[in-house]
Motif scaffolding. Structure first.
Motif, PDB file in Angstrom:
ATOM      1  N   LEU A  10       8.991  -8.254  10.711  1.00 37.65           N
ATOM      2  CA  LEU A  10       8.560  -7.135   9.872  1.00 37.65           C
ATOM      3  C   LEU A  10       7.324  -7.512   9.054  1.00 37.65           C
ATOM      4  CD1 LEU A  10       9.328  -4.291   8.718  1.00 37.65           C
ATOM      5  CD2 LEU A  10      10.681  -5.500   7.007  1.00 37.65           C
ATOM      6  N   ALA A  11       7.327  -8.714   8.492  1.00 42.40           N
ATOM      7  CA  ALA A  11       6.211  -9.147   7.655  1.00 42.40           C
ATOM      8  C   ALA A  11       4.941  -9.397   8.451  1.00 42.40           C
ATOM      9  CB  ALA A  11       6.604 -10.405   6.881  1.00 42.40           C
ATOM     10  N   LEU A  12       5.089  -9.773   9.729  1.00 40.70           N
ATOM     11  CA  LEU A  12       3.932 -10.146  10.537  1.00 40.70           C
ATOM     12  C   LEU A  12       3.368  -9.000  11.372  1.00 40.70           C
ATOM     13  CD1 LEU A  12       5.233 -13.609  11.767  1.00 40.70           C
ATOM     14  CD2 LEU A  12       3.369 -13.225  10.150  1.00 40.70           C
ATOM     15  N   ASP A  13       4.136  -7.951  11.592  1.00 40.08           N
ATOM     16  CA  ASP A  13       3.725  -6.869  12.483  1.00 40.08           C
ATOM     17  C   ASP A  13       2.794  -5.893  11.759  1.00 40.08           C
ATOM     18  OD1 ASP A  13       3.560  -4.663  14.233  1.00 40.08           O
ATOM     19  OD2 ASP A  13       5.562  -5.063  15.031  1.00 40.08           O
ATOM     20  N   PRO A  14       1.590  -5.644  12.283  1.00 37.57           N
ATOM     21  CA  PRO A  14       0.664  -4.706  11.624  1.00 37.57           C
ATOM     22  C   PRO A  14       1.154  -3.258  11.629  1.00 37.57           C
ATOM     23  CG  PRO A  14      -0.199  -5.377  13.755  1.00 37.57           C
ATOM     24  CD  PRO A  14       0.994  -6.249  13.489  1.00 37.57           C
ATOM     25  N   ASP A  15       2.219  -2.960  12.386  1.00 35.21           N
ATOM     26  CA  ASP A  15       2.765  -1.609  12.354  1.00 35.21           C
ATOM     27  C   ASP A  15       3.538  -1.315  11.077  1.00 35.21           C
ATOM     28  OD1 ASP A  15       1.711  -0.751  14.728  1.00 35.21           O
ATOM     29  OD2 ASP A  15       3.486  -1.209  15.924  1.00 35.21           O
ATOM     30  N   TYR A  16       3.684  -2.331  10.202  1.00 38.91           N
ATOM     31  CA  TYR A  16       4.376  -2.136   8.922  1.00 38.91           C
ATOM     32  C   TYR A  16       3.434  -2.524   7.790  1.00 38.91           C
ATOM     33  CZ  TYR A  16       8.360  -2.177  12.098  1.00 38.91           C
ATOM     34  OH  TYR A  16       9.215  -1.919  13.141  1.00 38.91           O
ATOM     35  N   GLU A  17       3.213  -1.600   6.870  1.00 36.09           N
ATOM     36  CA  GLU A  17       2.295  -1.827   5.756  1.00 36.09           C
ATOM     37  C   GLU A  17       3.057  -2.049   4.463  1.00 36.09           C
ATOM     38  OE1 GLU A  17      -1.776   0.602   6.903  1.00 36.09           O
ATOM     39  OE2 GLU A  17      -0.371   1.477   5.476  1.00 36.09           O
ATOM     40  N   ILE A  18       2.341  -2.620   3.494  1.00 34.77           N
ATOM     41  CA  ILE A  18       2.868  -2.700   2.132  1.00 34.77           C
ATOM     42  C   ILE A  18       2.968  -1.279   1.598  1.00 34.77           C
ATOM     43  CG2 ILE A  18       2.190  -3.279  -0.224  1.00 34.77           C
ATOM     44  CD1 ILE A  18       3.366  -5.629   1.067  1.00 34.77           C
ATOM     45  N   ASP A  19       4.174  -0.819   1.429  1.00 34.93           N
ATOM     46  CA  ASP A  19       4.424   0.537   0.946  1.00 34.93           C
ATOM     47  C   ASP A  19       5.924   0.690   0.814  1.00 34.93           C
ATOM     48  OD1 ASP A  19       3.893   3.141   0.099  1.00 34.93           O
ATOM     49  OD2 ASP A  19       2.371   3.451   1.649  1.00 34.93           O
ATOM     50  N   GLY A  20       6.370   1.877   0.437  1.00 39.34           N
ATOM     51  CA  GLY A  20       7.784   2.131   0.316  1.00 39.34           C
ATOM     52  C   GLY A  20       8.226   2.204  -1.131  1.00 39.34           C
ATOM     53  N   PRO A  21       9.535   2.315  -1.383  1.00 31.59           N
ATOM     54  CA  PRO A  21      10.041   2.557  -2.736  1.00 31.59           C
ATOM     55  C   PRO A  21       9.610   1.505  -3.750  1.00 31.59           C
ATOM     56  CG  PRO A  21      11.774   2.920  -1.117  1.00 31.59           C
ATOM     57  CD  PRO A  21      10.603   2.340  -0.375  1.00 31.59           C
ATOM     58  N   GLU A  29      -5.471   0.009  -6.288  1.00 31.69           N
ATOM     59  CA  GLU A  29      -6.698  -0.623  -5.817  1.00 31.69           C
ATOM     60  C   GLU A  29      -6.690  -2.140  -5.925  1.00 31.69           C
ATOM     61  OE1 GLU A  29     -10.325   1.146  -7.094  1.00 31.69           O
ATOM     62  OE2 GLU A  29      -9.471   3.152  -7.276  1.00 31.69           O
ATOM     63  N   GLY A  30      -5.549  -2.730  -6.264  1.00 34.68           N
ATOM     64  CA  GLY A  30      -5.471  -4.178  -6.375  1.00 34.68           C
ATOM     65  C   GLY A  30      -4.960  -4.813  -5.101  1.00 34.68           C
ATOM     66  N   VAL A  31      -5.122  -6.130  -5.003  1.00 31.64           N
ATOM     67  CA  VAL A  31      -4.761  -6.847  -3.788  1.00 31.64           C
ATOM     68  C   VAL A  31      -3.269  -6.774  -3.496  1.00 31.64           C
ATOM     69  CG1 VAL A  31      -4.431  -9.079  -4.935  1.00 31.64           C
ATOM     70  CG2 VAL A  31      -5.177  -9.009  -2.538  1.00 31.64           C
ATOM     71  N   ALA A  32      -2.446  -6.565  -4.520  1.00 35.40           N
ATOM     72  CA  ALA A  32      -1.000  -6.540  -4.306  1.00 35.40           C
ATOM     73  C   ALA A  32      -0.552  -5.309  -3.544  1.00 35.40           C
ATOM     74  CB  ALA A  32      -0.271  -6.614  -5.652  1.00 35.40           C
ATOM     75  N   THR A  33      -1.277  -4.188  -3.690  1.00 31.70           N
ATOM     76  CA  THR A  33      -0.818  -2.924  -3.107  1.00 31.70           C
ATOM     77  C   THR A  33      -1.754  -2.358  -2.054  1.00 31.70           C
ATOM     78  OG1 THR A  33      -1.831  -1.797  -5.007  1.00 31.70           O
ATOM     79  CG2 THR A  33       0.528  -2.239  -5.125  1.00 31.70           C
ATOM     80  N   ALA A  34      -2.948  -2.920  -1.911  1.00 29.75           N
ATOM     81  CA  ALA A  34      -3.908  -2.386  -0.939  1.00 29.75           C
ATOM     82  C   ALA A  34      -3.498  -2.753   0.479  1.00 29.75           C
ATOM     83  CB  ALA A  34      -5.311  -2.921  -1.239  1.00 29.75           C
ATOM     84  N   ASN A  35      -3.986  -1.975   1.437  1.00 31.19           N
ATOM     85  CA  ASN A  35      -3.780  -2.246   2.855  1.00 31.19           C
ATOM     86  C   ASN A  35      -5.129  -2.184   3.577  1.00 31.19           C
ATOM     87  OD1 ASN A  35      -0.796  -2.503   3.459  1.00 31.19           O
ATOM     88  ND2 ASN A  35      -0.765  -0.551   2.366  1.00 31.19           N
ATOM     89  N   GLY A  36      -5.139  -2.649   4.836  1.00 32.09           N
ATOM     90  CA  GLY A  36      -6.305  -2.472   5.697  1.00 32.09           C
ATOM     91  C   GLY A  36      -7.535  -3.223   5.232  1.00 32.09           C
ATOM     92  N   PRO A  37      -8.732  -2.640   5.485  1.00 30.07           N
ATOM     93  CA  PRO A  37      -9.988  -3.331   5.161  1.00 30.07           C
ATOM     94  C   PRO A  37     -10.124  -3.685   3.684  1.00 30.07           C
ATOM     95  CG  PRO A  37     -10.391  -1.486   6.641  1.00 30.07           C
ATOM     96  CD  PRO A  37      -8.973  -1.372   6.222  1.00 30.07           C
ATOM     97  N   ARG A  38      -9.643  -2.797   2.792  1.00 27.75           N
ATOM     98  CA  ARG A  38      -9.751  -3.104   1.359  1.00 27.75           C
ATOM     99  C   ARG A  38      -8.958  -4.376   1.030  1.00 27.75           C
ATOM    100  NH1 ARG A  38     -10.466  -0.196  -3.554  1.00 27.75           N
ATOM    101  NH2 ARG A  38     -10.571   1.780  -2.434  1.00 27.75           N
ATOM    102  N   HIS A  39      -7.773  -4.481   1.594  1.00 25.93           N
ATOM    103  CA  HIS A  39      -6.958  -5.666   1.320  1.00 25.93           C
ATOM    104  C   HIS A  39      -7.634  -6.922   1.853  1.00 25.93           C
ATOM    105  CE1 HIS A  39      -3.713  -8.584   2.413  1.00 25.93           C
ATOM    106  NE2 HIS A  39      -3.437  -8.387   1.142  1.00 25.93           N
TER     107      HIS A  39
END
Length: 459
Positions: free
Chosen positions: A77-88, A100-110
């Motif tokens: 789950l942690a390694l698969d790009p089909d799952y992003e940092i998100d959720g409850p 907009e911080g590194v803890a919650t960003a995804n994709g190119p911004r991250h």
């Protein structure tokens, strides 16, 4: 991994294997679903889920959430790009960490933000922080009066915040600010946990006392960050630290990054790091009090390395047993006990169907205490991390700093300070709990003792 990618061969158009629906966990209630059980006894609830399957469906209010229960699948789950940092979890943290911080960003911004942050935590950068870590570790034990009472919550937050600020932001972080952060974080993280497990959004906007307290604490945290950034800009000083790197950073178009991103990045540096490191320090102090035999071994190791002089940063790499004590404390009492991801496409995990947009949750606490992964799983045993024994630990059964592109960039930084603090305290004192101390686990976004009060006694 998408559903289409599980076809066994590219030459023959074989249909994808049939995927199963994960089983629904029992014990849900009308409206609240499993949220009530997550509030009443969340650690026991998460620890029992593996008995029902590798992936299990939960109901949190109106939402269906998929709980992942095995080391191998949490790693996938942690390694698969089909799952992003998100959720409850991350939705509940957005009020603190922003978007907009590194803890919650995804994709190119991250990826861009990781490139900005990572140099501060390179292995060859860590020794430069050594003098600050030494100074703060020895100041900690020098503040403690033999036979007095130490409030481990305030002391742990104070040293965690001061090390982060002095090393990464070069701030003159006075104790008053550390106290503000300690009080505010306790309130904010407790409130965010409630919002995660019982997502009743409109109720949290009502002017109730608990909501007002939460909002005041959150406002004070953001004010604190604004003060730090404003002081740096006004000083015109540009030391070689992480805040300078943020102020000089450019976005994908070569433009300076915005004020909100700078703010969110500083929040991400100060708050989650301080909360998790401080929580771990509290558990380490509890370990030294509860297991004096291990505290004695730490002291003996430190004295064999230092010859009786004060322990220094350069000694850390030789303190193998002390490092193992830190690792075992993080296994049994991980600061971050629950994490979430969101599926960005229809996927499969362990043979189960995971629809696009689904939220997934897993518990490092449950994974790291599982009897299927660890012999004598509830026993505090630092020697399980000896080279000849660590090979028996299943892959991903111990990932205190996560894995993949979401791996915490400050892992070596954190381990160095935790080992140094443990060594300094164990060398200076024996510790015992005093009347009124409560070392039972307080569950919020992180885990820490409810109210750990210790008495330092002379060696």
């Amino acid at each position: 991994m998408t559903v289409e990618s599980v076809r066994p061969g590219a030459d023959t158009p074989t249909p994808a294997r049939e995927l199963r629906e994960p089983p629904l966990a029992g014990g849900g209630l009308p409206l609240l679903g499993h949220g009530w059980r997550l509030i009443r006894d969340p650690l026991a609830f998460m620890a029992r889920l593996r008995d029902h399957g590798d992936v299990v469906r939960l109901r949190l209010g109106p939402k269906t959430v998929y709980a992942v229960t095995t080391p191998a699948l949490t790693g996938a789950l942690a390694l698969d790009p089909d799952y992003e940092i998100d959720g409850p979890l991350w939705e509940s943290l957005e009020g603190l960490l922003g978007k907009e911080g590194v803890a919650t960003a995804n994709g190119p911004r991250h990826r861009r933000q990781r490139r900005t942050v990572q140099p501060a935590f390179r292995l060859d950068a860590i020794p430069a922080y050594g003098p600050v870590m030494e100074e703060e570790a020895h100041a900690l034990v020098e503040r403690w009066r033999t036979g007095g009472t130490v409030d481990c919550t305030s002391e742990s937050f104070r040293i965690a915040v001061r090390i982060a600020a002095r090393c990464l932001l070069r701030g003159r972080f006075m104790d008053e600010r550390a106290e503000r952060l300690c009080v505010a974080l306790a309130t904010v993280f407790r409130g965010m946990y409630r919002r995660m497990v019982v997502p009743l959004g409109p109720l949290y906007r009502l002017p109730l006392p608990a909501n007002r307290e939460f909002n005041r604490a959150l406002a004070d945290l953001h004010l604190l960050v604004d003060e730090i950034v404003a002081e740096r800009r006004a000083s015109a000083q540009r030391p070689d630290d992480l805040l300078t790197a943020l102020l000089a950073a450019r976005d994908e178009n070569g433009e300076p990054i915005g004020e909100q991103e700078i703010h969110d990045q500083v929040v991400a540096i100060l708050t989650p790091g301080s909360e998790t490191v401080a929580s771990t320090i509290m558990w380490l102090l509890q370990v030294l009090a509860e297991h004096p035999e291990h505290a004695d071994k730490v002291r003996d190791e430190v004295e064999s390395v230092t010859g009786g002089r004060p322990v220094a940063f350069d000694d850390v790499r030789q303190l193998g047993y002390t490092n193992n004590v830190v690792t075992e404390a993080m296994r049994l009492r991980p600061a971050v006990w629950i994490l979430t991801r969101r599926a960005v496409a229809d996927t499969e995990l362990g043979g189960y169907r995971i629809p696009a947009g689904a939220d997934l949750v897993y518990s490092p606490y449950a994974i790291q205490r599982d009897a299927r992964s660890y012999a004598n799983h509830l026993e505090f045993d630092p020697d399980r991390w000896l080279p000849e024994r660590v090979k028996d630990v299943p892959k991903y059964a111990m990932s205190p700093f996560s894995v993949g592109n979401r791996k915490c960039p400050s892992d070596h930084f954190s381990m160095a300070q935790l080992t140094l603090i443990t060594a300094a305290v164990a060398t200076a004192f024996r510790l015992e709990q005093v009347p009124g101390s409560d070392d039972t686990t307080r569950v919020g976004i992180t885990l820490r003792p409810h109210r750990l009060l210790l008495r330092p006694l002379p060696r």
